[in-house]
Design a protein around this motif. Structure first.
Motif, PDB file in Angstrom:
ATOM      1  N   LEU A 148       7.671  -2.384   2.704  1.00  0.00           N
ATOM      2  CA  LEU A 148       6.309  -2.735   3.112  1.00  0.00           C
ATOM      3  C   LEU A 148       6.242  -2.910   4.624  1.00  0.00           C
ATOM      4  O   LEU A 148       7.230  -3.292   5.254  1.00  0.00           O
ATOM      5  N   THR A 149       5.088  -2.649   5.214  1.00  0.00           N
ATOM      6  CA  THR A 149       4.926  -2.830   6.657  1.00  0.00           C
ATOM      7  C   THR A 149       4.642  -4.289   7.009  1.00  0.00           C
ATOM      8  O   THR A 149       4.837  -4.704   8.144  1.00  0.00           O
ATOM      9  N   GLN A 150       4.183  -5.053   6.022  1.00  0.00           N
ATOM     10  CA  GLN A 150       3.975  -6.493   6.216  1.00  0.00           C
ATOM     11  C   GLN A 150       4.203  -7.196   4.889  1.00  0.00           C
ATOM     12  O   GLN A 150       4.023  -6.605   3.827  1.00  0.00           O
ATOM     13  N   ALA A 151       4.617  -8.452   4.949  1.00  0.00           N
ATOM     14  CA  ALA A 151       4.846  -9.224   3.732  1.00  0.00           C
ATOM     15  C   ALA A 151       3.545  -9.301   2.931  1.00  0.00           C
ATOM     16  O   ALA A 151       2.481  -9.559   3.483  1.00  0.00           O
ATOM     17  N   THR A 152       3.644  -9.026   1.644  1.00  0.00           N
ATOM     18  CA  THR A 152       2.470  -8.997   0.781  1.00  0.00           C
ATOM     19  C   THR A 152       2.800  -9.658  -0.549  1.00  0.00           C
ATOM     20  O   THR A 152       3.823  -9.349  -1.151  1.00  0.00           O
ATOM     21  N   CYS A 153       1.953 -10.555  -1.008  1.00  0.00           N
ATOM     22  CA  CYS A 153       2.112 -11.206  -2.315  1.00  0.00           C
ATOM     23  C   CYS A 153       3.499 -11.814  -2.488  1.00  0.00           C
ATOM     24  O   CYS A 153       4.087 -11.742  -3.565  1.00  0.00           O
ATOM     25  N   GLY A 154       4.038 -12.368  -1.421  1.00  0.00           N
ATOM     26  CA  GLY A 154       5.342 -13.003  -1.485  1.00  0.00           C
ATOM     27  C   GLY A 154       6.511 -12.031  -1.448  1.00  0.00           C
ATOM     28  O   GLY A 154       7.657 -12.429  -1.607  1.00  0.00           O
ATOM     29  N   VAL A 155       6.260 -10.749  -1.239  1.00  0.00           N
ATOM     30  CA  VAL A 155       7.319  -9.746  -1.158  1.00  0.00           C
ATOM     31  C   VAL A 155       7.598  -9.478   0.317  1.00  0.00           C
ATOM     32  O   VAL A 155       6.708  -9.085   1.071  1.00  0.00           O
ATOM     33  N   ASP A 156       8.842  -9.705   0.721  1.00  0.00           N
ATOM     34  CA  ASP A 156       9.264  -9.534   2.104  1.00  0.00           C
ATOM     35  C   ASP A 156       9.294  -8.060   2.509  1.00  0.00           C
ATOM     36  O   ASP A 156       9.416  -7.180   1.654  1.00  0.00           O
ATOM     37  N   THR A 157       9.261  -7.803   3.799  1.00  0.00           N
ATOM     38  CA  THR A 157       9.277  -6.428   4.308  1.00  0.00           C
ATOM     39  C   THR A 157      10.632  -5.743   4.149  1.00  0.00           C
ATOM     40  O   THR A 157      10.742  -4.553   4.404  1.00  0.00           O
ATOM     41  N   THR A 158      11.649  -6.459   3.717  1.00  0.00           N
ATOM     42  CA  THR A 158      12.973  -5.843   3.534  1.00  0.00           C
ATOM     43  C   THR A 158      13.171  -5.298   2.117  1.00  0.00           C
ATOM     44  O   THR A 158      14.156  -4.617   1.843  1.00  0.00           O
ATOM     45  N   ILE A 159      12.250  -5.589   1.214  1.00  0.00           N
ATOM     46  CA  ILE A 159      12.385  -5.166  -0.185  1.00  0.00           C
ATOM     47  C   ILE A 159      11.961  -3.704  -0.333  1.00  0.00           C
ATOM     48  O   ILE A 159      10.830  -3.340  -0.044  1.00  0.00           O
ATOM     49  N   LYS A 160      12.880  -2.870  -0.801  1.00  0.00           N
ATOM     50  CA  LYS A 160      12.583  -1.452  -1.024  1.00  0.00           C
ATOM     51  C   LYS A 160      11.709  -1.305  -2.268  1.00  0.00           C
ATOM     52  O   LYS A 160      11.945  -1.933  -3.283  1.00  0.00           O
ATOM     53  N   GLN A 161      10.722  -0.436  -2.163  1.00  0.00           N
ATOM     54  CA  GLN A 161       9.770  -0.227  -3.256  1.00  0.00           C
ATOM     55  C   GLN A 161      10.252   0.831  -4.245  1.00  0.00           C
ATOM     56  O   GLN A 161       9.667   1.008  -5.311  1.00  0.00           O
ATOM     57  N   GLY A 162      11.299   1.542  -3.924  1.00  0.00           N
ATOM     58  CA  GLY A 162      12.012   2.394  -4.878  1.00  0.00           C
ATOM     59  C   GLY A 162      11.243   3.541  -5.513  1.00  0.00           C
ATOM     60  O   GLY A 162      11.492   3.878  -6.660  1.00  0.00           O
ATOM     61  N   GLY A 163      10.303   4.144  -4.804  1.00  0.00           N
ATOM     62  CA  GLY A 163       9.607   5.301  -5.360  1.00  0.00           C
ATOM     63  C   GLY A 163       8.600   4.974  -6.448  1.00  0.00           C
ATOM     64  O   GLY A 163       8.104   5.869  -7.128  1.00  0.00           O
ATOM     65  N   ARG A 164       8.269   3.718  -6.612  1.00  0.00           N
ATOM     66  CA  ARG A 164       7.315   3.317  -7.648  1.00  0.00           C
ATOM     67  C   ARG A 164       5.881   3.630  -7.229  1.00  0.00           C
ATOM     68  O   ARG A 164       5.602   3.974  -6.091  1.00  0.00           O
ATOM     69  N   LEU A 165       4.967   3.457  -8.167  1.00  0.00           N
ATOM     70  CA  LEU A 165       3.546   3.692  -7.929  1.00  0.00           C
ATOM     71  C   LEU A 165       3.046   2.812  -6.788  1.00  0.00           C
ATOM     72  O   LEU A 165       3.245   1.603  -6.801  1.00  0.00           O
ATOM     73  N   ALA A 166       2.387   3.422  -5.799  1.00  0.00           N
ATOM     74  CA  ALA A 166       1.829   2.680  -4.665  1.00  0.00           C
ATOM     75  C   ALA A 166       0.339   2.460  -4.832  1.00  0.00           C
ATOM     76  O   ALA A 166      -0.149   1.339  -4.687  1.00  0.00           O
ATOM     77  N   THR A 167      -0.420   3.536  -5.121  1.00  0.00           N
ATOM     78  CA  THR A 167      -1.869   3.394  -5.251  1.00  0.00           C
ATOM     79  C   THR A 167      -2.410   4.260  -6.386  1.00  0.00           C
ATOM     80  O   THR A 167      -1.845   5.299  -6.724  1.00  0.00           O
ATOM     81  N   VAL A 168      -3.504   3.797  -6.943  1.00  0.00           N
ATOM     82  CA  VAL A 168      -4.296   4.579  -7.897  1.00  0.00           C
ATOM     83  C   VAL A 168      -5.714   4.595  -7.333  1.00  0.00           C
ATOM     84  O   VAL A 168      -6.291   3.539  -7.060  1.00  0.00           O
ATOM     85  N   THR A 169      -6.257   5.798  -7.131  1.00  0.00           N
ATOM     86  CA  THR A 169      -7.603   5.944  -6.594  1.00  0.00           C
ATOM     87  C   THR A 169      -8.486   6.564  -7.663  1.00  0.00           C
ATOM     88  O   THR A 169      -8.211   7.660  -8.150  1.00  0.00           O
ATOM     89  N   ASP A 170      -9.542   5.847  -8.026  1.00  0.00           N
ATOM     90  CA  ASP A 170     -10.478   6.328  -9.041  1.00  0.00           C
ATOM     91  C   ASP A 170     -11.395   7.395  -8.456  1.00  0.00           C
ATOM     92  O   ASP A 170     -11.491   7.541  -7.237  1.00  0.00           O
ATOM     93  N   PRO A 171     -12.099   8.141  -9.311  1.00  0.00           N
ATOM     94  CA  PRO A 171     -13.031   9.162  -8.811  1.00  0.00           C
ATOM     95  C   PRO A 171     -14.091   8.550  -7.901  1.00  0.00           C
ATOM     96  O   PRO A 171     -14.469   7.391  -8.044  1.00  0.00           O
ATOM     97  N   THR A 172     -14.583   9.348  -6.960  1.00  0.00           N
ATOM     98  CA  THR A 172     -15.626   8.899  -6.055  1.00  0.00           C
ATOM     99  C   THR A 172     -16.944   8.802  -6.810  1.00  0.00           C
ATOM    100  O   THR A 172     -17.382   9.769  -7.425  1.00  0.00           O
ATOM    101  N   PRO A 173     -17.594   7.628  -6.776  1.00  0.00           N
ATOM    102  CA  PRO A 173     -18.882   7.482  -7.470  1.00  0.00           C
ATOM    103  C   PRO A 173     -20.000   8.194  -6.705  1.00  0.00           C
ATOM    104  O   PRO A 173     -19.822   8.616  -5.560  1.00  0.00           O
ATOM    105  N   ALA A 174     -21.155   8.300  -7.311  1.00  0.00           N
ATOM    106  CA  ALA A 174     -22.300   8.951  -6.678  1.00  0.00           C
ATOM    107  C   ALA A 174     -22.688   8.241  -5.383  1.00  0.00           C
ATOM    108  O   ALA A 174     -23.088   8.877  -4.412  1.00  0.00           O
ATOM    109  N   THR A 175     -22.574   6.929  -5.357  1.00  0.00           N
ATOM    110  CA  THR A 175     -22.823   6.171  -4.131  1.00  0.00           C
ATOM    111  C   THR A 175     -21.684   5.181  -3.950  1.00  0.00           C
ATOM    112  O   THR A 175     -21.161   4.643  -4.919  1.00  0.00           O
ATOM    113  N   GLY A 176     -21.290   4.975  -2.719  1.00  0.00           N
ATOM    114  CA  GLY A 176     -20.230   4.023  -2.431  1.00  0.00           C
ATOM    115  C   GLY A 176     -18.869   4.692  -2.329  1.00  0.00           C
ATOM    116  O   GLY A 176     -18.756   5.914  -2.287  1.00  0.00           O
TER     117      GLY A 176
END
Length: 124
Positions: free
Chosen positions: A79-107
């Motif tokens: 991580l580039t910054q500590a998040t949710c109590g997880v330090d920046t030295t912890i490797k994320q190991g190729g796991r899922l980073a983001t899920v982006t839903d379809p773009t709605p008609a507005t927003g």
């Protein structure tokens, strides 16, 4: 009711399309995966429901904003910054980073981020 599954490489067992009533309404849900090769885990990259899949020819994929897309951390990425109590030295190991839903008609589309602790558990 008839259903069919389609595979780009059947020996991998990753269905690229699920089709409901192929001879009639032909409702096609398509899925894309990482290409096989060095460093590839064959992870799912995108999923498009029938409304988006009907806009393209079989074997190709619609625009990313019409479906749910998935991104992953690199094998050794931290991580580039500590998040949710997880330090920046912890490797994320190729796991899922983001899920982006379809773009709605507005927003903007909803994007969900994931962070993992040293044991690989979802921390946030």
């Amino acid at each position: 009711m008839t259903t069919a599954s389609e595979y780009a490489q059947p020996w991998l067992g990753l269905a690229t399309a699920q089709v409901v009533d192929p001879a009639g309404v032909n409702l096609r849900t398509t899925t894309s995966y990482e290409a096989p090769g060095t460093g590839s885990y064959l992870r799912r990259l995108g999923r498009w429901l029938p409304a988006a899949s009907s806009t393209v020819t079989p074997g190709t994929y619609p625009a990313a904003n019409l479906g749910t897309t998935y991104t992953y951390y690199g094998d050794q990425q931290t991580l580039t910054q500590a998040t949710c109590g997880v330090d920046t030295t912890i490797k994320q190991g190729g796991r899922l980073a983001t899920v982006t839903d379809p773009t709605p008609a507005t927003g903007s589309p909803v994007q969900t981020w994931y962070v993992y602790d040293a044991w690989g558990r979802t921390a946030g």
